[in-house]
Design an enzyme around this catalytic site. Structure first.
Site, PDB file in Angstrom:
ATOM      1  CE  LYS A  13      -2.312  -0.095   3.382  1.00 11.88           C
ATOM      2  NZ  LYS A  13      -2.117  -1.129   4.539  1.00 11.88           N
ATOM      3  NE  ARG A  88      -4.716   0.655  10.575  1.00  8.11           N
ATOM      4  CZ  ARG A  88      -3.518   1.183  10.726  1.00  8.11           C
ATOM      5  NH1 ARG A  88      -2.955   1.277  12.107  1.00  8.11           N
ATOM      6  NH2 ARG A  88      -2.834   1.380   9.730  1.00  8.11           N
ATOM      7  NE  ARG A 127      10.035  -4.731   6.465  1.00  6.86           N
ATOM      8  CZ  ARG A 127       9.242  -3.796   6.325  1.00  6.86           C
ATOM      9  NH1 ARG A 127       8.904  -3.377   5.224  1.00  6.86           N
ATOM     10  NH2 ARG A 127       8.708  -3.586   7.677  1.00  6.86           N
ATOM     11  NE  ARG A 160      11.613  -2.215  11.148  1.00  8.92           N
ATOM     12  CZ  ARG A 160      10.818  -1.478  10.564  1.00  8.92           C
ATOM     13  NH1 ARG A 160      11.041  -0.224  10.023  1.00  8.92           N
ATOM     14  NH2 ARG A 160       9.522  -1.812  10.404  1.00  8.92           N
ATOM     15  NE  ARG A 171       2.017  -4.233  11.552  1.00  2.56           N
ATOM     16  CZ  ARG A 171       3.140  -3.964  10.569  1.00  2.56           C
ATOM     17  NH1 ARG A 171       4.222  -4.580  10.504  1.00  2.56           N
ATOM     18  NH2 ARG A 171       2.674  -3.060   9.622  1.00  2.56           N
TER      19      ARG A 171
END
Ligand SMILES: [Zn+2]
Length: 223
Positions: A13, A88, A127, A160, A171
Site C-alpha cells: 500500500k 481502519r 526484511r 526489526r 498485526r
C-alpha cells in the site's frame, strides 16, 4: 478523486500510495505519518495522541478522526486525497463518511490491495535492516552480498521488532478482526475495487491505473 487504500500490512500500500501521489498530484495522508508529525509539532492533536502513545495504547478513534478531518478539510485536499491507514475500523469509516458529507463530498473509491497471510509473512518476515543506518534488504527479493552484512556500510543486519514473525502475526490478526469488515462495508456501497497485491509492484501499479480510469469514467457519467 477521494481515495482510500485498504489492505493488510505488507501488501505494498505504501509503495503504491507514493506512486499515486506523484501520478495524481493529490495529497497522500498516511495516518502513522500524520500522528508522528502532530506529536513532533506539538499540536493539540499531537499532545492528546502522545499521551496514548507514551502509554503504549492505541490512539482512540475520535483523536484520529479529528486529525484526518482537519487534513481533508484543508486547501491542499481541495481536489482530492489518498488515505492510507485510515479508516481502519468500521466506526472510523462511519466517522469519515459523516465528515465528508458535512463537507459536501464523498469517496470516489476504495482500493483493496490484497495479499494473503503467507505472502505477508514472507515479505515482512524476510526484511533485514541495517543496525546503523536503516538500509533495508530482503532475504529473497533484495539479498545483501554477504549474509547479515549491509552492502552499503558494512553494518550488521538485524530483524526489526516490527518484522518479527509473532509481531507480524499479531498485526495480521488485528487486520482480520478489525479492518477486514471494511471490505464488506465498502463493497455494499459499491465503492470497493480489488487489486491483486501479490503481483510485482509495476503490475500492481498498472492494475491500479486501469481501475482509477474506470472509476473516473463512472464519476464523470454520474455528474
Ligand atoms: Zn547500512
Amino acid at each position: 478523486m477521494n481515495l482510500v487504500l485498504l489492505g493488510p500490512p505488507g501488501s505494498g500500500k505504501g509503495t503504491q500510495g507514493e506512486r499515486l501521489q506523484a501520478d495524481l498530484r493529490l495529497p497522500y495522508f498516511a495516518t502513522g505519518d500524520i500522528l508522528r508529525a502532530a506529536v513532533r509539532d506539538e499540536t493539540e492533536l499531537g499532545r492528546s495522541a502522545k499521551e496514548y502513545m507514551d502509554r503504549g495504547d492505541l490512539v482512540p478513534d475520535e483523536v484520529i478522526v479529528g486529525a484526518i478531518g482537519e487534513r481533508i478539510d484543508s486547501a491542499e485536499a481541495a481536489d482530492g486525497f489518498i488515505l492510507d491507514g485510515f479508516p481502519r475500523t468500521v466506526p472510523q469509516a462511519e466517522a469519515l463518511a459523516a465528515k465528508l458529507s458535512e463537507l459536501g463530498r464523498q469517496l470516489t473509491g476504495v482500493l483493496l490491495i490484497d495479499a494473503d497471510d503467507d505472502e505477508v509473512m514472507r515479505r515482512l518476515g524476510g526484511r533485514r535492516t541495517c543496525a546503523e543506518n536503516g538500509h533495508v534488504f530482503h532475504v529473497d527479493f533484495n539479498p545483501p552480498e554477504r549474509e547479515g552484512v549491509c552492502d552499503i556500510d558494512g553494518s550488521e543486519l538485524i530483524v526489526r521488532d516490527d518484522d518479527r514473525p509473532e509481531v507480524i502475526r499479531h498485526r495480521l490478526d488485528q487486520y482480520h478482526a478489525k479492518t477486514e469488515p471494511l471490505i464488506d462495508f465498502y463493497d455494499h456501497q459499491s465503492l470497493l475495487r480489488r487489486i491483486d497485491g501479490a503481483a510485482n509492484p509495476d503490475a500492481v501499479g498498472a492494475d491500479i491505473g486501469r481501475t482509477l480510469a474506470t472509476l473516473k469514467l463512472e464519476a464523470d457519467e454520474a455528474i
